[in-house]
Design a protein around this motif. Structure first.
Motif, mmCIF file in Angstrom:
data_model
loop_
_atom_site.group_PDB
_atom_site.id
_atom_site.type_symbol
_atom_site.label_atom_id
_atom_site.label_comp_id
_atom_site.label_asym_id
_atom_site.label_seq_id
_atom_site.Cartn_x
_atom_site.Cartn_y
_atom_site.Cartn_z
ATOM 1 N N GLY A 149 0.777 -1.228 0.000
ATOM 2 C CA GLY A 149 0.000 0.000 0.000
ATOM 3 C C GLY A 149 0.808 1.277 0.000
ATOM 4 N N VAL A 150 2.123 1.177 0.027
ATOM 5 C CA VAL A 150 2.980 2.358 0.007
ATOM 6 C C VAL A 150 3.081 2.897 -1.420
ATOM 7 C CG1 VAL A 150 5.334 3.214 0.316
ATOM 8 C CG2 VAL A 150 4.316 1.699 2.031
ATOM 9 N N THR A 151 2.831 4.190 -1.561
ATOM 10 C CA THR A 151 2.989 4.858 -2.845
ATOM 11 C C THR A 151 4.349 5.552 -2.883
ATOM 12 O OG1 THR A 151 0.608 5.226 -3.069
ATOM 13 C CG2 THR A 151 2.058 6.598 -4.407
ATOM 14 N N ILE A 152 5.075 5.326 -3.955
ATOM 15 C CA ILE A 152 6.388 5.947 -4.147
ATOM 16 C C ILE A 152 6.281 6.952 -5.281
ATOM 17 C CG2 ILE A 152 8.813 5.560 -4.735
ATOM 18 C CD1 ILE A 152 8.476 2.696 -3.660
ATOM 19 N N HIS A 153 6.584 8.203 -4.972
ATOM 20 C CA HIS A 153 6.621 9.267 -5.974
ATOM 21 C C HIS A 153 8.074 9.537 -6.355
ATOM 22 C CE1 HIS A 153 2.389 10.579 -5.624
ATOM 23 N NE2 HIS A 153 2.506 10.243 -4.347
ATOM 24 N N ASN A 154 8.362 9.467 -7.631
ATOM 25 C CA ASN A 154 9.709 9.703 -8.142
ATOM 26 C C ASN A 154 9.690 10.978 -8.978
ATOM 27 O OD1 ASN A 154 12.334 9.465 -9.060
ATOM 28 N ND2 ASN A 154 11.912 7.780 -10.466
ATOM 29 N N PHE A 155 10.448 11.991 -8.544
ATOM 30 C CA PHE A 155 10.432 13.308 -9.179
ATOM 31 C C PHE A 155 11.804 13.692 -9.744
ATOM 32 C CE2 PHE A 155 6.627 14.068 -6.590
ATOM 33 C CZ PHE A 155 5.847 14.832 -7.442
ATOM 34 N N HIS A 172 -1.457 20.130 -0.837
ATOM 35 C CA HIS A 172 -2.459 20.790 0.003
ATOM 36 C C HIS A 172 -3.846 20.226 -0.275
ATOM 37 C CE1 HIS A 172 -0.732 23.814 2.550
ATOM 38 N NE2 HIS A 172 -0.121 24.457 1.571
ATOM 39 N N ALA A 173 -4.145 20.038 -1.559
ATOM 40 C CA ALA A 173 -5.487 19.613 -1.954
ATOM 41 C C ALA A 173 -5.753 18.147 -1.615
ATOM 42 C CB ALA A 173 -5.669 19.842 -3.450
ATOM 43 N N ASP A 174 -4.731 17.339 -1.666
ATOM 44 C CA ASP A 174 -4.885 15.897 -1.438
ATOM 45 C C ASP A 174 -3.706 15.427 -0.592
ATOM 46 O OD1 ASP A 174 -5.589 13.259 -1.501
ATOM 47 O OD2 ASP A 174 -5.080 12.930 -3.620
ATOM 48 N N LYS A 175 -3.878 15.498 0.727
ATOM 49 C CA LYS A 175 -2.782 15.168 1.633
ATOM 50 C C LYS A 175 -2.301 13.735 1.404
ATOM 51 C CE LYS A 175 -2.219 18.762 4.437
ATOM 52 N NZ LYS A 175 -1.050 19.630 4.269
ATOM 53 N N PRO A 176 -1.027 13.558 1.113
ATOM 54 C CA PRO A 176 -0.528 12.201 0.897
ATOM 55 C C PRO A 176 -0.473 11.409 2.199
ATOM 56 C CG PRO A 176 1.280 13.788 0.852
ATOM 57 C CD PRO A 176 0.016 14.577 0.936
ATOM 58 N N GLU A 177 -0.733 10.121 2.083
ATOM 59 C CA GLU A 177 -0.631 9.199 3.210
ATOM 60 C C GLU A 177 0.138 7.968 2.769
ATOM 61 O OE1 GLU A 177 -4.613 8.344 4.375
ATOM 62 O OE2 GLU A 177 -4.906 10.251 5.420
ATOM 63 N N LYS A 178 0.844 7.365 3.705
ATOM 64 C CA LYS A 178 1.601 6.137 3.442
ATOM 65 C C LYS A 178 2.375 6.267 2.131
ATOM 66 C CE LYS A 178 1.150 1.162 4.223
ATOM 67 N NZ LYS A 178 0.233 -0.011 4.320
ATOM 68 N N SER A 179 3.146 7.338 2.055
ATOM 69 C CA SER A 179 3.826 7.669 0.806
ATOM 70 C C SER A 179 5.287 8.026 1.040
ATOM 71 C CB SER A 179 3.123 8.841 0.104
ATOM 72 O OG SER A 179 1.812 8.505 -0.261
ATOM 73 N N ILE A 180 6.076 7.777 0.010
ATOM 74 C CA ILE A 180 7.491 8.148 -0.019
ATOM 75 C C ILE A 180 7.698 8.999 -1.265
ATOM 76 C CG2 ILE A 180 9.865 7.283 -0.171
ATOM 77 C CD1 ILE A 180 8.811 4.624 1.029
ATOM 78 N N ALA A 229 3.467 21.287 2.818
ATOM 79 C CA ALA A 229 2.115 21.036 2.314
ATOM 80 C C ALA A 229 1.738 19.566 2.413
ATOM 81 C CB ALA A 229 1.997 21.518 0.867
ATOM 82 N N GLY A 230 2.725 18.689 2.263
ATOM 83 C CA GLY A 230 2.464 17.269 2.369
ATOM 84 C C GLY A 230 2.892 16.677 3.694
ATOM 85 N N ASN A 231 3.311 17.548 4.627
ATOM 86 C CA ASN A 231 3.849 17.094 5.919
ATOM 87 C C ASN A 231 4.994 16.088 5.726
ATOM 88 O OD1 ASN A 231 1.977 18.617 7.452
ATOM 89 N ND2 ASN A 231 0.431 17.031 7.189
ATOM 90 N N TRP A 232 5.745 16.280 4.649
ATOM 91 C CA TRP A 232 6.824 15.341 4.337
ATOM 92 C C TRP A 232 7.968 15.449 5.340
ATOM 93 C CZ3 TRP A 232 5.726 11.815 0.774
ATOM 94 C CH2 TRP A 232 4.836 12.116 -0.262
ATOM 95 N N ILE A 263 15.072 11.870 -0.075
ATOM 96 C CA ILE A 263 14.069 10.866 0.267
ATOM 97 C C ILE A 263 13.209 11.440 1.389
ATOM 98 C CG2 ILE A 263 13.638 8.553 1.188
ATOM 99 C CD1 ILE A 263 16.282 7.654 -0.040
ATOM 100 N N TRP A 264 11.924 11.606 1.106
ATOM 101 C CA TRP A 264 10.961 12.093 2.089
ATOM 102 C C TRP A 264 9.916 11.008 2.340
ATOM 103 C CZ3 TRP A 264 9.301 17.434 -0.429
ATOM 104 C CH2 TRP A 264 10.399 18.297 -0.445
ATOM 105 N N ALA A 265 9.229 11.092 3.464
ATOM 106 C CA ALA A 265 8.120 10.172 3.739
ATOM 107 C C ALA A 265 7.049 10.896 4.539
ATOM 108 C CB ALA A 265 8.610 8.951 4.507
ATOM 109 N N THR A 266 5.836 10.415 4.426
ATOM 110 C CA THR A 266 4.739 10.987 5.204
ATOM 111 C C THR A 266 4.879 10.552 6.669
ATOM 112 O OG1 THR A 266 3.392 9.115 4.429
ATOM 113 C CG2 THR A 266 3.090 11.237 3.325
ATOM 114 N N PRO A 267 4.321 11.343 7.594
ATOM 115 C CA PRO A 267 4.527 11.072 9.020
ATOM 116 C C PRO A 267 4.046 9.695 9.477
ATOM 117 C CG PRO A 267 3.655 13.285 8.703
ATOM 118 C CD PRO A 267 3.591 12.612 7.370
ATOM 119 N N ASP A 268 3.053 9.126 8.789
ATOM 120 C CA ASP A 268 2.525 7.833 9.221
ATOM 121 C C ASP A 268 3.511 6.685 9.002
ATOM 122 O OD1 ASP A 268 2.271 8.118 6.479
ATOM 123 O OD2 ASP A 268 0.213 7.382 6.356
ATOM 124 N N ILE A 269 4.549 6.907 8.178
ATOM 125 C CA ILE A 269 5.554 5.855 7.975
ATOM 126 C C ILE A 269 6.981 6.342 8.209
ATOM 127 C CG2 ILE A 269 4.101 4.544 6.386
ATOM 128 C CD1 ILE A 269 5.823 5.634 4.088
#
Length: 262
Positions: free
Chosen positions: A100-106, A138-146, A186-189, A225-231
């Protein structure tokens, strides 16, 4: 179940396929996120990567320019690709693991040479790209994401070799650092690399222009490498493999690693 992750601006995946294979053999991350692949997706050299155990990939590509890919030993499905600032560039790909972890590569635009959007369109594109990232988080707070990648900004004073000398150099200017901070907030990264290595100079990029890059050590930490606070508390073992920058015909970036126990 723990998994390890690396991010690396490879500066042409086809040209540097042998280096990617060597890095995978020596360090073996479960997931490798590449930027600046400079290749259409169909021409990424998958056979060698598959033989090394990386049987899954999600990617966006362009001929000779930009391009992002996620190679994985673990099953991964595509979870979107955004064209922030409407540049028409292959600068983002997201993949979702079975846990369930989403990985965003930028691959954030570099911004050109002059830190002034009035005379340098590329600098404006960079700020606009980050601003649209911020607004999306801001519009769609990421969760369980890197979130990983070459973000082309070294935010802290100890992320560059000389803070004062680089204040007017693209990648460390106050407006870039502030815009990046807004995007992160904005994403609490959580900055995982600095969570694990809170103190001291830390770099992931050294210019090709320096003939003795290792001794001069005029580096910048552009890769993150950033992650959301839940992980974020599940992350550990962050490191930058500086030695890879010294391999033959290298990228000017070194890979950045972290492990997540999830």
């Amino acid at each position: 179940m723990p998994f390890s992750l690396a991010t690396w601006n490879i500066n042409s995946v086809r040209l540097r396929e042998p280096l990617v294979l060597r890095m995978l053999a020596e360090y073996g991350p479960d997931v490798l996120c590449l930027q600046e692949c400079k290749s259409p997706v169909e021409k990424i050299p998958l056979e060698g990567f598959k033989a090394a155990g990386y049987t899954h990939m999600v990617a966006r590509g362009q001929k000779g320019y930009n391009g992002v890919a996620i190679l994985s030993k673990l099953p991964i499905e595509e979870a979107g690709a955004e064209d922030y600032a409407s540049l028409g560039h292959a600068r983002h790909i997201a993949g979702r693991l079975e846990n369930g972890v989403t990985i965003h590569n930028f691959y954030v635009p570099a911004g050109g040479d002059k830190p002034n959007r009035e005379i340098n369109d590329k600098f404006g594109q960079k700020l606009d790209y980050l601003t649209e990232m911020r607004d999306a988080f801001h519009a769609d707070k990421p969760e369980k994401s890197i979130l990983v990648g070459d973000l082309n900004i070294a935010p802290r004073e100890d992320d560059v070799w000389d803070h004062k000398k680089l204040l007017k150099v693209v990648s460390h200017t106050p407006i870039e650092v502030e815009t990046m901070a807004q995007t992160q907030d904005a994403g609490n990264w959580v900055d995982i690399t600095r969570q694990d290595i809170p103190d001291g100079n830390l770099y992931s990029w050294w210019s090709y222009r320096s003939p003795d890059w290792d001794t001069a050590d005029k580096g910048r930490r552009l890769d993150h490498i950033w992650a959301t606070p839940d992980i974020s508390n599940a992350a550990h073992s962050s490191h930058i493999q500086r030695v890879v920058r010294g391999w033959e015909q290298p990228s000017d970036h070194a890979p950045v690693f972290a492990t997540f126990d999830l």
